[in-house]
Design a protein around this motif. Sequence first.
Motif, mmCIF file in Angstrom:
data_model
loop_
_atom_site.group_PDB
_atom_site.id
_atom_site.type_symbol
_atom_site.label_atom_id
_atom_site.label_comp_id
_atom_site.label_asym_id
_atom_site.label_seq_id
_atom_site.Cartn_x
_atom_site.Cartn_y
_atom_site.Cartn_z
ATOM 1 N N PHE A 1 25.343 -59.804 -20.866
ATOM 2 C CA PHE A 1 26.108 -60.823 -20.146
ATOM 3 C C PHE A 1 26.605 -61.940 -21.062
ATOM 4 N N PHE A 2 25.734 -62.483 -21.902
ATOM 5 C CA PHE A 2 26.067 -63.670 -22.685
ATOM 6 C C PHE A 2 27.120 -63.401 -23.756
ATOM 7 N N PHE A 3 27.223 -62.168 -24.239
ATOM 8 C CA PHE A 3 28.186 -61.879 -25.300
ATOM 9 C C PHE A 3 29.622 -62.071 -24.823
ATOM 10 N N TYR A 4 29.957 -61.539 -23.658
ATOM 11 C CA TYR A 4 31.335 -61.625 -23.194
ATOM 12 C C TYR A 4 31.629 -62.881 -22.393
ATOM 13 N N VAL A 5 30.695 -63.325 -21.566
ATOM 14 C CA VAL A 5 30.974 -64.485 -20.717
ATOM 15 C C VAL A 5 31.183 -65.737 -21.568
ATOM 16 N N GLN A 6 30.692 -65.721 -22.795
ATOM 17 C CA GLN A 6 30.850 -66.868 -23.675
ATOM 18 C C GLN A 6 32.326 -67.170 -23.947
ATOM 19 N N HIS A 7 33.169 -66.148 -24.039
ATOM 20 C CA HIS A 7 34.599 -66.380 -24.267
ATOM 21 C C HIS A 7 35.215 -67.124 -23.082
ATOM 22 N N LEU A 8 34.834 -66.721 -21.885
ATOM 23 C CA LEU A 8 35.329 -67.379 -20.677
ATOM 24 C C LEU A 8 34.850 -68.825 -20.614
ATOM 25 N N ILE A 9 33.566 -69.030 -20.821
ATOM 26 C CA ILE A 9 32.989 -70.367 -20.677
ATOM 27 C C ILE A 9 33.521 -71.306 -21.754
ATOM 28 N N GLU A 10 33.528 -70.877 -23.002
ATOM 29 C CA GLU A 10 33.958 -71.807 -24.047
ATOM 30 C C GLU A 10 35.436 -72.148 -23.966
ATOM 31 N N SER A 11 36.282 -71.196 -23.609
ATOM 32 C CA SER A 11 37.704 -71.529 -23.465
ATOM 33 C C SER A 11 37.909 -72.480 -22.288
ATOM 34 N N THR A 12 37.129 -72.310 -21.219
ATOM 35 C CA THR A 12 37.214 -73.220 -20.077
ATOM 36 C C THR A 12 36.775 -74.619 -20.470
ATOM 37 N N LEU A 13 35.650 -74.727 -21.180
ATOM 38 C CA LEU A 13 35.144 -76.039 -21.594
ATOM 39 C C LEU A 13 36.076 -76.710 -22.599
ATOM 40 N N GLU A 14 36.659 -75.925 -23.473
ATOM 41 C CA GLU A 14 37.594 -76.494 -24.454
ATOM 42 C C GLU A 14 38.791 -77.119 -23.753
ATOM 43 N N ALA A 15 39.316 -76.443 -22.760
ATOM 44 C CA ALA A 15 40.519 -76.923 -22.076
ATOM 45 C C ALA A 15 40.231 -78.053 -21.092
ATOM 46 N N VAL B 1 37.074 -66.766 -13.825
ATOM 47 C CA VAL B 1 36.890 -65.413 -13.329
ATOM 48 C C VAL B 1 36.706 -64.462 -14.510
ATOM 49 N N ALA B 2 35.582 -63.758 -14.499
ATOM 50 C CA ALA B 2 35.322 -62.734 -15.508
ATOM 51 C C ALA B 2 35.471 -61.379 -14.831
ATOM 52 N N GLY B 3 36.391 -60.567 -15.316
ATOM 53 C CA GLY B 3 36.624 -59.248 -14.730
ATOM 54 C C GLY B 3 35.901 -58.168 -15.512
ATOM 55 N N GLU B 4 35.056 -57.409 -14.830
ATOM 56 C CA GLU B 4 34.319 -56.329 -15.485
ATOM 57 C C GLU B 4 35.307 -55.259 -15.944
ATOM 58 N N PHE B 5 35.412 -55.084 -17.233
ATOM 59 C CA PHE B 5 36.319 -54.132 -17.872
ATOM 60 C C PHE B 5 37.780 -54.372 -17.510
ATOM 61 N N VAL B 6 38.137 -55.617 -17.250
ATOM 62 C CA VAL B 6 39.537 -56.004 -17.030
ATOM 63 C C VAL B 6 39.918 -56.841 -18.244
ATOM 64 N N TRP B 7 40.640 -56.254 -19.171
ATOM 65 C CA TRP B 7 40.806 -56.833 -20.505
ATOM 66 C C TRP B 7 42.025 -57.736 -20.601
ATOM 67 N N ASN B 8 42.075 -58.761 -19.765
ATOM 68 C CA ASN B 8 43.159 -59.729 -19.918
ATOM 69 C C ASN B 8 42.619 -61.145 -19.809
ATOM 70 N N TYR B 9 43.382 -62.049 -20.404
ATOM 71 C CA TYR B 9 43.023 -63.464 -20.438
ATOM 72 C C TYR B 9 44.167 -64.267 -19.828
ATOM 73 N N HIS B 10 43.811 -65.309 -19.099
ATOM 74 C CA HIS B 10 44.813 -66.169 -18.470
ATOM 75 C C HIS B 10 44.218 -67.559 -18.319
ATOM 76 N N VAL C 1 40.736 -70.005 -15.189
ATOM 77 C CA VAL C 1 40.634 -69.309 -16.472
ATOM 78 C C VAL C 1 40.093 -67.915 -16.175
ATOM 79 N N ARG C 2 40.700 -66.917 -16.810
ATOM 80 C CA ARG C 2 40.250 -65.527 -16.618
ATOM 81 C C ARG C 2 40.006 -64.903 -17.983
ATOM 82 N N ALA C 3 38.931 -64.130 -18.076
ATOM 83 C CA ALA C 3 38.593 -63.423 -19.308
ATOM 84 C C ALA C 3 37.797 -62.176 -18.950
ATOM 85 N N PRO C 4 37.694 -61.226 -19.876
ATOM 86 C CA PRO C 4 36.952 -59.996 -19.608
ATOM 87 C C PRO C 4 35.442 -60.221 -19.549
ATOM 88 N N LEU C 5 34.765 -59.294 -18.877
ATOM 89 C CA LEU C 5 33.319 -59.255 -18.849
ATOM 90 C C LEU C 5 32.883 -57.811 -19.051
#
Length: 195
Positions: free
Chosen positions: A60-74, A112-121, A47-51
Motif C-alpha cells: 500500500f505505502f509504495f504507490y499511495v505515497q505518490h498520491l499523498i505527496e503530490s496532494t500535499l505539495e499542491a 483517488v487512488a485507482g487500483e491498476f488505473v495508471w493515470n494521474y490528474h 488528485v488522482r494517481a495509481p494504486l
Amino acid sequence: AIEFMKEAKANGCKITGGSCVKHETAVQKIKWDVQKNVDGKTHGGLVRAPLSSNNEYGGFFFYVQHLIESTLEAFGRNPKSVVTFKTGGEGFKEGDDLTIVLKYPEYNITAVAGEFVWNYHIARYSDNTVKGFDMEIGYENPCFFKEFDEFYDLVKGDNQRISYEDFIAPVFVMNAVKRSFEQGGKEVEVRTCEI
C-alpha cells in the motif's frame, strides 16, 4: 520518521526525496495558484494517481505515497484529518478506487487512488474557475530530472529545499489514511511534529 529526521538535523544532514510526482509541472502550477489565490480562494480539489496495493515494493505505502505527496505539495503539507473508503467489495481488485478526503481548515481535497488505473490528474476549484490537468508520468516527464537536480544541488552544497517536518508529513498522512480505512471510514486526525 521523527527520530530519523532528528538525527539528520542534529548532524547537519541535508535531505531530499519522496515522490517525484511533486515536481510535475501541473502540481507546481496548482501549488502556485493555491498560494497566490489565483482566480480567487480555493474551495477544493481532486488528485488522482495509481494504486497497486499488493506489490513487491512495500504494498500500500509504495504507490499511495505518490498520491499523498503530490496532494500535499499542491494543497498544503498539513491537513487536519482524513476519511478513507473504497469502492467494490472485500479486498482490492482491478478497477477499485480508494477515495481519501483530506480535510484542511479552508477546504477539502479528494484524492483517488485507482487500483491498476495508471493515470494521474490534478484539479483545483476556486471562486472563479475550475482548472485541471492530466499528467503523463512516464520516463520522459521532466519531474524525474527535477528530482535528480534537487539531489545533485544538495551534493554540490546547496541548501535543502524542504523542512524536516514537511519532508516526513506524508508519513503521518499515509498512516492516518490506513487507519481510517481499517476503521471503516472513520475520520482520523493527522499527527504533526516539530523536529
